[in-house]
Every structure is written in C-alpha cells, then in structure tokens.
Motif scaffolding. Structure first.
Motif, PDB file in Angstrom:
ATOM      1  N   UNK A 146       0.831  -1.208   0.000  1.00  0.00           N
ATOM      2  CA  UNK A 146       0.000   0.000   0.000  1.00  0.00           C
ATOM      3  C   UNK A 146       0.865   1.257   0.000  1.00  0.00           C
ATOM      4  N   UNK A 147       1.970   1.216   0.751  1.00  0.00           N
ATOM      5  CA  UNK A 147       2.887   2.361   0.746  1.00  0.00           C
ATOM      6  C   UNK A 147       3.488   2.566  -0.642  1.00  0.00           C
ATOM      7  N   UNK A 148       3.879   1.462  -1.289  1.00  0.00           N
ATOM      8  CA  UNK A 148       4.410   1.561  -2.651  1.00  0.00           C
ATOM      9  C   UNK A 148       3.353   2.108  -3.616  1.00  0.00           C
ATOM     10  N   UNK A 149       2.121   1.647  -3.447  1.00  0.00           N
ATOM     11  CA  UNK A 149       1.051   2.133  -4.315  1.00  0.00           C
ATOM     12  C   UNK A 149       0.808   3.621  -4.095  1.00  0.00           C
ATOM     13  N   UNK A 150       0.849   4.045  -2.826  1.00  0.00           N
ATOM     14  CA  UNK A 150       0.668   5.468  -2.533  1.00  0.00           C
ATOM     15  C   UNK A 150       1.785   6.303  -3.174  1.00  0.00           C
ATOM     16  N   UNK A 151       3.026   5.827  -3.040  1.00  0.00           N
ATOM     17  CA  UNK A 151       4.145   6.538  -3.666  1.00  0.00           C
ATOM     18  C   UNK A 151       3.992   6.583  -5.186  1.00  0.00           C
ATOM     19  N   UNK A 152       3.566   5.466  -5.762  1.00  0.00           N
ATOM     20  CA  UNK A 152       3.392   5.420  -7.217  1.00  0.00           C
ATOM     21  C   UNK A 152       2.293   6.394  -7.667  1.00  0.00           C
ATOM     22  N   UNK A 153       1.212   6.482  -6.876  1.00  0.00           N
ATOM     23  CA  UNK A 153       0.143   7.430  -7.223  1.00  0.00           C
ATOM     24  C   UNK A 153       0.645   8.873  -7.164  1.00  0.00           C
ATOM     25  N   UNK A 154       1.445   9.178  -6.111  1.00  0.00           N
ATOM     26  CA  UNK A 154       1.983  10.538  -5.991  1.00  0.00           C
ATOM     27  C   UNK A 154       2.919  10.869  -7.155  1.00  0.00           C
ATOM     28  N   UNK A 155       3.774   9.898  -7.514  1.00  0.00           N
ATOM     29  CA  UNK A 155       4.691  10.122  -8.642  1.00  0.00           C
ATOM     30  C   UNK A 155       3.916  10.313  -9.942  1.00  0.00           C
TER      31      UNK A 155
END
Length: 352
Positions: A146-155
């Motif tokens: 979920x943290x990786x997904x959140x970072x990917x969404x922000x990027x």
C-alpha cells in the motif's frame, strides 16, 4: 454367523444410545468405577494380545512357508500366482469374521475418543499459530505494498502535473515572439538570482547570529582547555576570564583576572590580529567569533574559487573552529594532511 452379526449390531446400537444419553445429561464421574473399568479394559486387551500371539505362533509352527520370502512377490509366474491365490483366500476368509468389539463396560472407546480429541486440539492449536503468523506476514506485506502504491500514485500525479505545465509552456511560447521570450527568460533568471541572493543573505545573518549568541563562547571555552563545543551550553564571560583546569572544569576565582593577563592569553591563542586598533580589547568570545567568521569566509572563497570543491585551505593552526566544522560535517580534512580543510560541496553530485 448371522446371530453373531445381529448381536454385534445390537451392542453398537446400545453403545450409541448410551453415548447420546451421556452427552445430553450431566456426566457423573466415579473415580473408583473408572479405575476398575480401566483395569478390566487393560485385561481384555492383554488377553486379546496373548490370544493373537498364540495363534500367530501356532501358525508359524504349522506352516512351512518362509515368511521373508512370502512377503515379496516371487519372480516365478506360477509361484506368484500361488501367492495371489493365497492372499485372495485369506481376504475371503477374514471378510465374514466379526471384528473384535470392546465390552459394554469398557472405557476403550472413551480413551480412543479422548486421544483423538487431544490430537485434534493440538493440531488446531498449531494451525492457529501458523495461521496467525501467516496473517501477520500478509498484513505487513499489504502495508508495504500500500505504501508503494501510494508513492506510485503521488509520482504519477506529479508527472501528470509536470506534463501539463510543460505543454502549457510550450503552447504559450509558440504564440510569442523570440524577443519577448528572451526578455521573459532574462527576467526569470534575474528573479532567481535575486531570490538566491536574498536567501544567502538571510542564511548568512542567521549564521552570524548563531556564532554571536551561542557558538563563540563555546569555541572560546574549548580553546582555553574547557569542554568540547556542545558539552557546556551557557558559557559566561566571567568563566572564560577565569579559565579552566587541566580536567576541563571551570576555575573558581574570587578576584577578577587582570585585563593585561587576559589580553596576553588572547594574543597567545588567537594572535595579535584579534586586537582591533582604537577600540576596546576583545574578549575571548569575541576573538573566537572573529576567527570563526574569518575561517568560514576563507573556506567559502576556496569552495567557489578556481579549484572548485576539490581545493583545500591550508590552516595556520589546529583550532576549535576547524574541529567544530568537521564534527558538524560542514567541512572535512584532507585524507593525508590534517592542516588542510575544505567545505563539503553538497551540490557537487547534482552539478555532475
């Protein structure tokens, strides 16, 4: 034979009915009766074991067949056929045999049920422990993903915004003349330069205030043999005037130190350049303040000079100011010469 089957079925039905009655009603435990039933069950089992052992021994004496050879199929087809027929006859003769059932008062079914329940409970506990560990691992993996997904969404959002801005700039520039674009670029560069200059001035003022109000007294204390910068936060001028012992503790003096003695000590440590003509003599903190400002200025000039971030400044002496800059990871000594110092160029990797 039919009578034996009917009798066995009747016993099974009776045992089932008794079990249901025990489950529906309260269970009365009689320790003496249970012990007697256990002894009776053990005797029955032992008698059955002895009976089977006697039959097996009799069979071994009467039979001429080698047990080791009979346990494996013969390579001779005829002999193998005889073995198969013997196995078939044995199964045929054992099929109608009534199995051994415990007596009505036997506790063997209860013991077997208790053992089965214990095994099931133990297996359930192990399964619960394993499942809990798997759930914990899965939850940790889920949080990580979920943290990786959140970072990917922000990027992704930042890239989309950046793409939209670039497209808008390209469209805006395509509608302007080259002369107008050049003027806007020059104005933007000047605005950036002014912003950098203002920020540098603000940071320089903050550094001067920090050296003036906090750092200079601590540097002077370290130069006079006192504690290292940071160990004694509030250092008074009277403490600096009195000096420190060999163990780094402040001296306790009842009479003030003469100005001549202090000035000689300041000149000995910081040099004659610490004195300013036509002004009052400097204190220890003011001398350390001047030395730190001069050192920072020289190191900054060396950094932006011809040698760039790779040039070193040759120190006149090992001072508390230079040691503090190294401990604070603002500057670094030369790997092979401790008298050479330079500022750490934090933007060098970005520039490269």
């Amino acid at each position: 034979m039919a009578h034996s089957h009917a009798h066995a079925i009747a016993r099974i039905r009776k045992s089932t009915a008794e079990t249901r009655d025990l489950q529906s009603g309260a269970m009365d435990v009689d320790a003496s009766g249970t012990e007697a039933r256990l002894e009776q069950t053990v005797r029955e089992l032992q008698a059955r074991v002895n009976e089977q052992q006697a039959i097996l021994e009799q069979l071994r004496r009467s039979s001429q067949v080698n047990v080791q050879q009979a346990a494996y199929a013969s390579e001779d087809p005829r002999e193998k056929l005889k073995q198969l027929r013997a196995v078939k006859e044995a199964y045929t003769s054992l099929t109608p045999t009534v199995p051994l059932l415990p007596s009505i008062d036997s506790v063997l079914p209860a013991l077997i049920a208790a053992r089965t329940l214990q095994q099931n409970v133990q297996g359930s506990k192990q399964a619960i422990t394993t499942t809990e560990a798997q759930i914990t691992s899965a939850e940790a993996l889920l949080r990580h993903e979920e943290a990786h997904l959140h970072d990917a969404d922000l990027i992704q959002k930042a890239l989309r915004d950046r793409t939209a801005r670039l497209e808008a700039q390209i469209e805006d520039r395509s509608q302007k003349a080259p002369a107008q674009l050049a003027k806007e670029l020059i104005a933007a560069k000047r605005a950036h330069k002014k912003g950098y200059d203002d920020e540098m001035q603000r940071l320089g003022d903050a550094l001067n205030d920090f050296i003036d109000n906090y750092l200079s007294a601590m540097l002077a204390a370290e130069e006079l043999g006192g504690p290292v910068v940071g160990d004694m936060l509030n250092v008074e001028n009277e403490t600096l005037a009195a000096g420190f012992t060999k163990k780094g503790k402040a001296k306790a003096t009842k009479k003030p130190v003469s100005e001549k003695t202090r000035q000689r000590r300041i000149d000995h440590i910081w040099g004659n350049q610490a004195a300013i003509e036509e002004e009052d003599p400097l204190t220890e903190a003011e001398a350390a303040d001047a030395e730190m400002r001069e050192l920072v200025g020289v190191l900054f000039k060396t950094l932006i000079g011809p040698g760039g971030g790779r040039a070193y400044h040759h120190l006149k002496r090992d001072s508390a100011a230079s040691r503090f800059l190294v401990r604070a990871k603002i500057a670094q000594f030369h790997p092979r010469d401790a008298q050479k110092l330079r500022l750490i160029d934090f933007g060098r990797e970005l520039d490269d």
